[in-house]
Design an enzyme around this catalytic site. Structure first.
Site, mmCIF file in Angstrom:
data_model
loop_
_atom_site.group_PDB
_atom_site.id
_atom_site.type_symbol
_atom_site.label_atom_id
_atom_site.label_comp_id
_atom_site.label_asym_id
_atom_site.label_seq_id
_atom_site.Cartn_x
_atom_site.Cartn_y
_atom_site.Cartn_z
ATOM 1 N N TYR A 1 0.881 -1.177 0.135
ATOM 2 C CA TYR A 1 -0.019 -0.139 0.041
ATOM 3 C C TYR A 1 0.912 1.209 0.086
ATOM 4 C CZ TYR A 1 -3.102 3.865 1.576
ATOM 5 O OH TYR A 1 -3.778 5.025 1.636
ATOM 6 N N ARG B 1 1.874 8.975 12.707
ATOM 7 C CA ARG B 1 1.487 10.374 13.153
ATOM 8 C C ARG B 1 0.007 10.493 13.209
ATOM 9 N NH1 ARG B 1 2.950 14.724 9.264
ATOM 10 N NH2 ARG B 1 1.000 13.663 8.439
ATOM 11 N N ARG C 1 -10.554 5.162 8.875
ATOM 12 C CA ARG C 1 -9.816 4.754 7.646
ATOM 13 C C ARG C 1 -8.379 4.230 8.272
ATOM 14 N NH1 ARG C 1 -7.133 9.043 5.463
ATOM 15 N NH2 ARG C 1 -6.802 8.425 3.476
ATOM 16 N N PHE D 1 15.114 19.816 -2.024
ATOM 17 C CA PHE D 1 13.652 19.357 -1.974
ATOM 18 C C PHE D 1 13.562 17.922 -1.136
ATOM 19 C CE2 PHE D 1 10.868 16.629 -4.432
ATOM 20 C CZ PHE D 1 9.744 17.349 -4.544
#
Length: 399
Positions: free
Chosen positions: A170, A214, A227, A287
């Site tokens: 997933y 988290r 969920r 980034f």
């Protein structure tokens, strides 16, 4: 998140000027954004839905910046469809599977999500218009990743995350593929060599697993339907139902389960360091590095912390990343308790991360990313003042 970044600056005054320079550079870059309505919408929406990434995306070179901006918005829109629990599965599944086709349609949009995410979906035609102006090499990467991610999301609409293997699968679909896509965009820009799929996947999994850990309480309390992304193979060792972990009487088991989840995420840390150490472009490095440092810090704060169930760093080079990973892993290591069933494995992964940092020979002596509790209150006061000054400074730049 802003407060954490500012705490770091207060502990490292030498980092203030690089941050100011970055903000000024972004202010200049904002003036370079194309004036066309579709591009104005895309960059405006980016600042509203990207949270941590907007600043670092905007300091990339123009061509790559546009590609990453659209890549992010397309996947954010796809994620909005998946996240909206009010959309029936018989509508959601085919939409996820065919989403990669819609990005070529200037007239397509779909109403779902809330707040800024709803605006993104309602005006998705503007994103498609910008997408069609990208170089074909970028379009192919975005289409391919969107197709694969949509198929994976659709698969898990009808499938629970049962095993750790399911969990990794997933996370690969929703985040590992993002890592693969970004690596391909970096390569298409000519600025980086093409990273391996394995390392790229780990970059995504490390961030995604951190977010899943988290966001336990937010996800479990989702309305109209919760969920659940924590794998049953892990949480079933500690509770009969995943939602039981939020109740006070289950605190001991909840923390042990949490530590099990954090330990699982730590296995990707060494790969992340390897990926970042191979980067050449300073802008691409920033980034990639800033979210990873935030992730290792979040894991350190979550570990052994019952508050998970209760309700960015500024960096300039790879030595800073090694130091941050070393410092946060040390913080996490100090919280490991011998009687925790996952203690040995957690310590093993922490040691692996620390050894990778030590072997780099690029640790900066004395670099500290978090300070002791005794100084936190003073830092918060200073941080608030600094935030106000930053706001005034930003307004001054706009004049």
């Amino acid at each position: 998140m802003v407060l954490r970044s500012l705490w770091t600056i207060i502990d490292h005054p030498e980092d203030l000027m690089p941050l100011v320079r970055l903000k000024m550079a972004v202010a200049r870059i904002e003036k370079e954004i194309p004036a066309e309505p579709h591009w104005a919408f895309c960059y405006g929406m980016l600042t509203k839905v990207s949270r941590s990434f907007a600043l670092v995306i905007q300091q990339l070179c123009t061509e790559l910046r546009n590609a990453v901006c659209i890549f992010y918005l397309v996947l954010r829109a796809l994620d909005t469809v998946e996240d909206d629990t009010s959309v029936p599965s018989d509508i959601k599944v085919p939409m996820l599977q065919l989403f990669h086709q819609h990005i070529y349609d200037k007239n397509w949009h779909f109403s779902c999500g809330t707040k800024d995410y709803k605006v993104l979906m309602d005006k998705f035609d503007l994103v498609s218009t910008a997408f069609l102006e990208l170089d074909r090499s970028y379009q192919e990467v975005i289409e391919d990743i969107t197709r694969r991610m949509g198929a994976g999301m659709a698969k898990f609409i009808c499938k629970e995350v049962e095993t750790v293997e399911d969990y990794d699968e997933y996370c690969h679909y929703v985040a590992g593929l993002v890592g693969l896509g970004l690596s391909k965009l970096f390569h298409a820009s000519g600025l980086e060599d093409l990273a391996s799929d394995s390392l790229s996947n780990s970059m995504g999994l490390f961030l995604q697993k951190t977010n899943i850990i988290r966001d336990y309480l937010e996800d479990i309390n989702e309305i109209p339907k919760s969920r659940m992304f924590w794998p049953r193979q892990i949480w079933s060792k500690y509770a009969n139902k995943l939602e039981d972990l939020k109740f006070e009487e289950n605190s001991i088991n909840a923390v042990q389960c949490l530590n099990d989840m954090v330990t699982n995420a730590l296995m990707h840390g060494e790969d992340c360091l390897q990926y970042m150490s191979n980067l050449r472009s300073p802008a691409i490095f920033r980034f990639c590095a800033i979210p990873q440092i935030m992730a290792i810090g979040t894991l350190a704060l979550c570990y052994n912390n019952i508050e998970v169930f209760r309700g960015c760093e500024q960096t300039s080079d790879m030595p800073d990343v090694y130091c941050a990973f070393y410092e946060f892993s040390s913080m996490l290591k100090d919280k490991v308790e011998e009687n925790d069933p996952n203690a040995a494995l957690a310590l093993k992964y922490v040691e692996t991360i620390q050894q990778a940092c030590i072997k780099s020979a690029r640790l900066t002596n004395g670099l500290r990313y978090y300070v002791g509790k005794s100084r936190r209150f003073l830092m918060v006061l200073i941080t608030v003042l600094f935030a106000l000054v930053s706001i005034l400074f930003a307004r001054f730049l706009k004049k």
